[in-house]
Design an enzyme around this catalytic site. Sequence first.
Site, PDB file in Angstrom:
ATOM      1  N   HIS A  35       0.851  -1.186   0.000  1.00  0.00           N
ATOM      2  CA  HIS A  35       0.000   0.000   0.000  1.00  0.00           C
ATOM      3  C   HIS A  35       0.880   1.226   0.000  1.00  0.00           C
ATOM      4  CE1 HIS A  35      -3.108   2.867   1.079  1.00  0.00           C
ATOM      5  NE2 HIS A  35      -3.956   1.958   0.612  1.00  0.00           N
TER       6      HIS A  35
ATOM      7  N   ASP B 164      -8.017  -5.278  -0.114  1.00  0.00           N
ATOM      8  CA  ASP B 164      -8.530  -6.114  -1.195  1.00  0.00           C
ATOM      9  C   ASP B 164      -8.134  -7.579  -1.074  1.00  0.00           C
ATOM     10  OD1 ASP B 164      -9.882  -4.107  -2.579  1.00  0.00           O
ATOM     11  OD2 ASP B 164      -8.018  -3.372  -3.455  1.00  0.00           O
TER      12      ASP B 164
HETATM   13  N1  CMC Z   1       4.167  -7.689  -4.825  1.00  0.00           N
HETATM   14  C1  CMC Z   1       5.525  -7.686  -4.963  1.00  0.00           C
HETATM   15  N2  CMC Z   1       6.302  -6.603  -4.761  1.00  0.00           N
HETATM   16  C2  CMC Z   1       5.689  -5.454  -4.434  1.00  0.00           C
HETATM   17  C3  CMC Z   1       4.285  -5.387  -4.272  1.00  0.00           C
HETATM   18  C4  CMC Z   1       3.532  -6.556  -4.474  1.00  0.00           C
HETATM   19  N3  CMC Z   1       2.209  -6.533  -4.343  1.00  0.00           N
HETATM   20  N4  CMC Z   1       3.948  -4.124  -3.937  1.00  0.00           N
HETATM   21  C5  CMC Z   1       5.097  -3.421  -3.878  1.00  0.00           C
HETATM   22  N5  CMC Z   1       6.148  -4.235  -4.179  1.00  0.00           N
HETATM   23  C6  CMC Z   1       7.565  -3.848  -4.172  1.00  0.00           C
HETATM   24  C7  CMC Z   1       7.943  -3.029  -5.404  1.00  0.00           C
HETATM   25  O1  CMC Z   1       8.369  -3.858  -6.460  1.00  0.00           O
HETATM   26  C8  CMC Z   1       9.039  -2.149  -4.859  1.00  0.00           C
HETATM   27  O2  CMC Z   1      10.206  -2.930  -4.749  1.00  0.00           O
HETATM   28  P1  CMC Z   1      11.668  -2.249  -4.950  1.00  0.00           P
HETATM   29  O3  CMC Z   1      11.810  -1.270  -3.817  1.00  0.00           O
HETATM   30  O4  CMC Z   1      12.625  -3.393  -4.875  1.00  0.00           O
HETATM   31  O5  CMC Z   1      11.632  -1.585  -6.304  1.00  0.00           O
HETATM   32  C9  CMC Z   1       8.581  -1.844  -3.421  1.00  0.00           C
HETATM   33  O6  CMC Z   1       7.769  -2.981  -3.050  1.00  0.00           O
HETATM   34  C10 CMC Z   1       7.766  -0.562  -3.281  1.00  0.00           C
HETATM   35  O7  CMC Z   1       6.649  -0.646  -4.173  1.00  0.00           O
HETATM   36  P2  CMC Z   1       6.056   0.561  -5.020  1.00  0.00           P
HETATM   37  O8  CMC Z   1       5.397   0.018  -6.235  1.00  0.00           O
HETATM   38  O9  CMC Z   1       7.129   1.591  -5.234  1.00  0.00           O
HETATM   39  O10 CMC Z   1       5.006   1.145  -3.996  1.00  0.00           O
HETATM   40  P3  CMC Z   1       3.816   2.108  -4.357  1.00  0.00           P
HETATM   41  O11 CMC Z   1       3.493   2.830  -3.114  1.00  0.00           O
HETATM   42  O12 CMC Z   1       4.124   2.905  -5.576  1.00  0.00           O
HETATM   43  O13 CMC Z   1       2.630   1.100  -4.766  1.00  0.00           O
HETATM   44  C11 CMC Z   1       0.783  -0.392  -4.628  1.00  0.00           C
HETATM   45  C12 CMC Z   1       1.618   0.693  -3.901  1.00  0.00           C
HETATM   46  C13 CMC Z   1      -0.473  -0.664  -3.825  1.00  0.00           C
HETATM   47  C14 CMC Z   1       0.363   0.129  -6.032  1.00  0.00           C
HETATM   48  C15 CMC Z   1       1.650  -1.668  -4.771  1.00  0.00           C
HETATM   49  O14 CMC Z   1       2.011  -2.157  -3.485  1.00  0.00           O
HETATM   50  C16 CMC Z   1       0.953  -2.762  -5.560  1.00  0.00           C
HETATM   51  O15 CMC Z   1       1.028  -2.784  -6.809  1.00  0.00           O
HETATM   52  N6  CMC Z   1       0.221  -3.719  -4.884  1.00  0.00           N
HETATM   53  C17 CMC Z   1      -0.549  -4.722  -5.569  1.00  0.00           C
HETATM   54  C18 CMC Z   1      -1.871  -4.145  -6.050  1.00  0.00           C
HETATM   55  C19 CMC Z   1      -2.856  -3.936  -4.918  1.00  0.00           C
HETATM   56  O16 CMC Z   1      -3.080  -4.814  -4.090  1.00  0.00           O
HETATM   57  N7  CMC Z   1      -3.518  -2.768  -4.926  1.00  0.00           N
HETATM   58  C20 CMC Z   1      -4.553  -2.421  -3.942  1.00  0.00           C
HETATM   59  C21 CMC Z   1      -4.127  -1.310  -3.034  1.00  0.00           C
HETATM   60  S1  CMC Z   1      -5.226  -1.102  -1.624  1.00  0.00           S
HETATM   61  C22 CMC Z   1      -6.775  -0.668  -2.246  1.00  0.00           C
HETATM   62  C23 CMC Z   1      -6.827   0.474  -3.146  1.00  0.00           C
HETATM   63  O17 CMC Z   1      -5.973   1.359  -3.200  1.00  0.00           O
HETATM   64  O18 CMC Z   1      -7.810   0.558  -3.839  1.00  0.00           O
END
Ligand code: CMC
Length: 428
Positions: A307, A364
């Site tokens: 998140h 989710d």
């Molecule tokens: N699986 C594997 N690795 C992950 C995941 C995941 N679900 N989420 C983040 N990471 C890793 C990412 O690759 C990065 O690694 P590194 O530092 O080595 O490059 C690190 O964790 C930080 O991730 P980020 O993408 O920079 O973080 P963000 O704040 O931009 O993204 C997020 C947040 C929710 C988009 C992301 O965690 C994600 O894609 N999660 C899966 C989709 C999901 O479940 N979304 C629902 C969010 S909650 C409800 C809502 O918002 O509606």
Amino acid sequence: MSEKATIEIDGKKHEFPLIKGTENEVAIDIKTLRSATNGIVTIDPGFKNTGSCESAITFLDGEKGILRYRGYSIEELAEKADFLEVVFLLIFGDLPNSEELEKFHSDIKAQSVVDEDIRKIVDAFPKSAHPMGVIASLTSALTAFNPSSVNVNSDEDMYKAIVKILGKFPVLVAWTFRKKNGLRLEYGDKSVGYVENILKMMFQLPNEEYQFNPIVVNALDKLLILHADHEQNCSTSTVRIAGSSHVGLFASLSTGISALWGPLHGGANQAVLEMLEAIKEDGGDSKKYMAKAKDKEDPFRLMGFGHRVYKNFDPRAKIIKKAADEILNDLGVEDPILNIAKALEQEALNDPYFVDRKLYPNVDFYSGIIYRAMGIPTDMFTVMFALGRLPGWIAQWKEMRLNNEPIGRPRQIYVGETLRPFKAINKR
Ligand code: CMC
């Protein structure tokens, strides 16, 4: 703490005030940055460090796992309030007394019909259409049937627009579901509660009386409360920025629905269930999928994990996990997918990749398992999320308009070609 921040550029110091929220969050107020520095801007892709507004609706502390609507904790609201009370709370700032709630509900019920011509639009969609595409289109269509923007200086006009959308949106959700299932498009029942009515509109069959299952009603109520607002997330920011052009409420909401659909946001609930199904079909080897999620060469992500703001745990996920166990138990549903989800969570919580990056299950991760136990198909999950998030979008839009926020219009740093002469087509 000091009251000012100093930025030094080319030896010249510029001071900017710090502002503090009621929960002691601090921001550097850079409203005068461009004029003070001759055009220098900040850059922050994804707005990871940028507050877009001051807001009195929802407080969340991602480090401590706190979520509150208008000062009330999500744990207490999920346990003690019903969804319509939370809708009122978010939009008007306080919990309603019983007269206020009754009036609010009856005003919504009076609006729980849509223009009959909307049936023709629903009919025009093939059954295979994705429900999120359908509901986004129907909400836009509603705009065409109600084109005038709201006079935000009139409390009465504002109230009318709010009860209108709260009445009509569930009809559109139910019709989206019914069309997909080949069921006649029905209206609701004024004698039942807001959430009961949603279920009845969705599931009632033409040849039998709809029987309410209190476990299902309570489960949906709780899920809607947990999704009702989440401060400046992607869809809410979209609603606020669209509304900042003074386009009307319904048009602003339709932009939020489209933003919600993405798998990184609300679309994650569908993606989680599809992922869990795929793991099951593949023999239930959660370790294989954990390895994929950690492999930077593999685009696979563990859906329902991570998140932008929560770096400890998502308090909604905690409540939903407990509810999933209870609801499946009460409904007598055994879903092997719940065990796969629990195994994945356990492994992730003990895996340095996830621990170091502070990746925990989000709202989710378990919600789809409950929706499925309630008989809601996977491709409707994000539509249910939209139903829950509707009051949050409305409250945020209303706050933005009443605060008279300027039109949302970020700057950029141009990195393209500099001026070059035009080349005739035969010379390219
Ligand atoms: N699986 C594997 N690795 C992950 C995941 C995941 N679900 N989420 C983040 N990471 C890793 C990412 O690759 C990065 O690694 P590194 O530092 O080595 O490059 C690190 O964790 C930080 O991730 P980020 O993408 O920079 O973080 P963000 O704040 O931009 O993204 C997020 C947040 C929710 C988009 C992301 O965690 C994600 O894609 N999660 C899966 C989709 C999901 O479940 N979304 C629902 C969010 S909650 C409800 C809502 O918002 O509606």
